[in-house]
Design a protein around this motif. Structure first.
Motif, PDB file in Angstrom:
ATOM      1  N   ALA A 186       0.822  -1.136  -0.045  1.00  0.00           N
ATOM      2  CA  ALA A 186      -0.142   0.042   0.074  1.00  0.00           C
ATOM      3  C   ALA A 186       0.668   1.098  -0.170  1.00  0.00           C
ATOM      4  CB  ALA A 186      -0.927   0.010   0.991  1.00  0.00           C
ATOM      5  N   ALA A 190       0.819   3.871  -2.857  1.00  0.00           N
ATOM      6  CA  ALA A 190       0.252   5.607  -2.714  1.00  0.00           C
ATOM      7  C   ALA A 190       1.472   6.462  -3.370  1.00  0.00           C
ATOM      8  CB  ALA A 190       0.642   5.787  -1.190  1.00  0.00           C
ATOM      9  N   THR A 215      -9.320   3.199  -2.655  1.00  0.00           N
ATOM     10  CA  THR A 215      -8.710   2.807  -1.228  1.00  0.00           C
ATOM     11  C   THR A 215      -7.407   4.098  -1.389  1.00  0.00           C
ATOM     12  OG1 THR A 215      -9.305   0.537  -0.861  1.00  0.00           O
ATOM     13  CG2 THR A 215      -7.492   1.823   0.131  1.00  0.00           C
ATOM     14  N   TRP A 217      -4.386   5.429   0.831  1.00  0.00           N
ATOM     15  CA  TRP A 217      -3.178   5.057   2.114  1.00  0.00           C
ATOM     16  C   TRP A 217      -2.805   6.437   2.633  1.00  0.00           C
ATOM     17  CZ3 TRP A 217       1.694   5.857   3.421  1.00  0.00           C
ATOM     18  CH2 TRP A 217       2.322   4.911   4.412  1.00  0.00           C
ATOM     19  N   ARG A 222      -5.331   2.760   5.849  1.00  0.00           N
ATOM     20  CA  ARG A 222      -6.242   2.794   4.541  1.00  0.00           C
ATOM     21  C   ARG A 222      -7.523   3.165   4.883  1.00  0.00           C
ATOM     22  NH1 ARG A 222      -3.210  -1.916   5.158  1.00  0.00           N
ATOM     23  NH2 ARG A 222      -1.922  -2.519   3.405  1.00  0.00           N
ATOM     24  N   TRP A 223      -7.839   4.085   3.923  1.00  0.00           N
ATOM     25  CA  TRP A 223      -9.473   4.534   3.827  1.00  0.00           C
ATOM     26  C   TRP A 223     -10.073   4.155   2.595  1.00  0.00           C
ATOM     27  CZ3 TRP A 223     -11.013   8.370   7.930  1.00  0.00           C
ATOM     28  CH2 TRP A 223      -9.632   8.746   8.637  1.00  0.00           C
ATOM     29  N   THR A 224     -11.191   4.014   2.754  1.00  0.00           N
ATOM     30  CA  THR A 224     -12.063   3.510   1.542  1.00  0.00           C
ATOM     31  C   THR A 224     -13.401   4.283   1.518  1.00  0.00           C
ATOM     32  OG1 THR A 224     -13.317   1.661   2.828  1.00  0.00           O
ATOM     33  CG2 THR A 224     -11.003   1.060   1.517  1.00  0.00           C
ATOM     34  N   GLU A 251      -9.726   1.799   8.075  1.00  0.00           N
ATOM     35  CA  GLU A 251      -9.580   0.425   8.381  1.00  0.00           C
ATOM     36  C   GLU A 251      -9.300   0.251   9.921  1.00  0.00           C
ATOM     37  OE1 GLU A 251      -7.207  -3.616   7.476  1.00  0.00           O
ATOM     38  OE2 GLU A 251      -6.356  -1.758   6.485  1.00  0.00           O
TER      39      GLU A 251
END
Length: 320
Positions: A186, A190, A215, A217, A222-224, A251
């Protein structure tokens, strides 16, 4: 008499538009729309500068606040060295240099990887600087799908780096775990995924909008969210693509956030982001800009809140 027969036959024929059921022939031919694909042609090297700016604020349970700012400039090299079956493109990617500036209250730290190579004495690093420099110098292999998305991250250099960290820090489980997180897939994505998936890889109309699960980072987490994406502007050769993420969620669980020597428990959070990409022919991204505003709830027995404003700006430097 023959002329009359020809006219009668023509009168009995169906009109041309009726030969294709349910369709009509437009009076003006619609121009061919270019495919919106972000990639690197095989044999090309593309150089970018990524500037990442962070403003962070921590609100403690007793009402006290901590604030800090960080600016990091990465010089990135992306070399497309082969095309695989199914239109997959393989890139060799490397961070060639890093310039780091950190400010908290009266503390100010400045670091340049180029100056470090010339220095006779190396100064000790803070945990935050350690986290940033973990990607310096290692060449990874990144595979792009036919639609320009990141399909795989790997390579001998990355495998060696992870094995080296695991071996050298076998006696220090916490630092080993933190640094392995800093070189996780990840983190590399990024840096080198310049559009995050908002470039669709297909032909779209100039007034098109679409959605996609993305997603992000940020600072080790991690953010979604499902982004709403649109083709905002179309020039003679360029296309401007914009995405909005209105309900980012992090997350949960324990994570190694940047700058912290121990893992923290993420209890929840929320955020918004905007991403804008300017795309040119041959899959060239001239510029890409991401801005996110994020809020986290952290801790166990005494939860506290942390707020981030993050900006990432990729700028095309040239091609070799």
């Amino acid at each position: 008499m023959a002329a009359v027969s020809v006219l009668a036959a023509l009168a009995l024929m169906p009109p041309l538009w009726a030969q294709v059921r349910g369709e009509s022939v437009p009076s003006v031919r619609e121009p061919l729309r270019p495919r919106l694909l972000a990639t690197v042609p095989v044999g090309r090297v593309r150089l970018y500068e990524l500037e990442e700016r962070l403003q962070a604020r921590q609100l403690l349970p007793d009402g006290k606040e901590r604030q800090w700012q960080r600016t990091v400039r990465y010089r990135l090299r992306l070399y497309a060295f082969s095309a695989r079956e199914g239109d997959m493109t393989e890139l060799a990617c490397r961070v060639e240099s890093i310039r780091y500036e950190f400010q908290q209250d009266t503390l100010r730290e400045v670091f340049s990887s180029e100056e470090l190579q010339r220095a006779a004495v190396r100064k000790p690093r803070t945990p935050d600087l350690d986290d940033i420099l973990a990607v310096m110098g290692t060449e990874i292999e990144l595979t792009l799908s036919p639609y320009g998305d990141v399909a795989r991250i790997g390579g001998e250099g990355l495998e060696w780096l992870r094995e080296y960290i695991a071996g050298e820090l076998a006696h220090d489980a916490q630092r080993r775990s933190r640094l392995l997180e800093r070189v996780a897939d990840a983190r590399w994505q990024a840096l080198f995924d310049l559009h995050g998936g908002i470039v669709p890889g297909i032909r779209v109309r100039e007034d098109s909008t679409w959605t996609r699960l993305l997603t992000l980072w940020v600072e080790g987490l991690r953010w979604t969210d499902t982004a709403r994406i649109r083709l905002a502007a179309a020039g003679d050769t360029s296309r401007l693509i914009q995405a909005r993420l209105e309900q980012l969620v992090p997350e949960r669980g324990q994570h190694w956030l940047f700058g912290f020597p121990e893992p923290l428990t993420v209890l929840g959070g929320s955020g918004t982001a905007q991403w804008e990409v300017e795309l040119l022919p041959q899959g060239l991204i001239r510029r890409s800009h991401l801005r996110a505003n994020l809020e986290l709830e952290l801790g166990d027995s005494t939860p506290f809140r942390q707020f981030y404003t993050v900006e990432r700006q990729w700028r095309f430097l040239g091609e070799q």
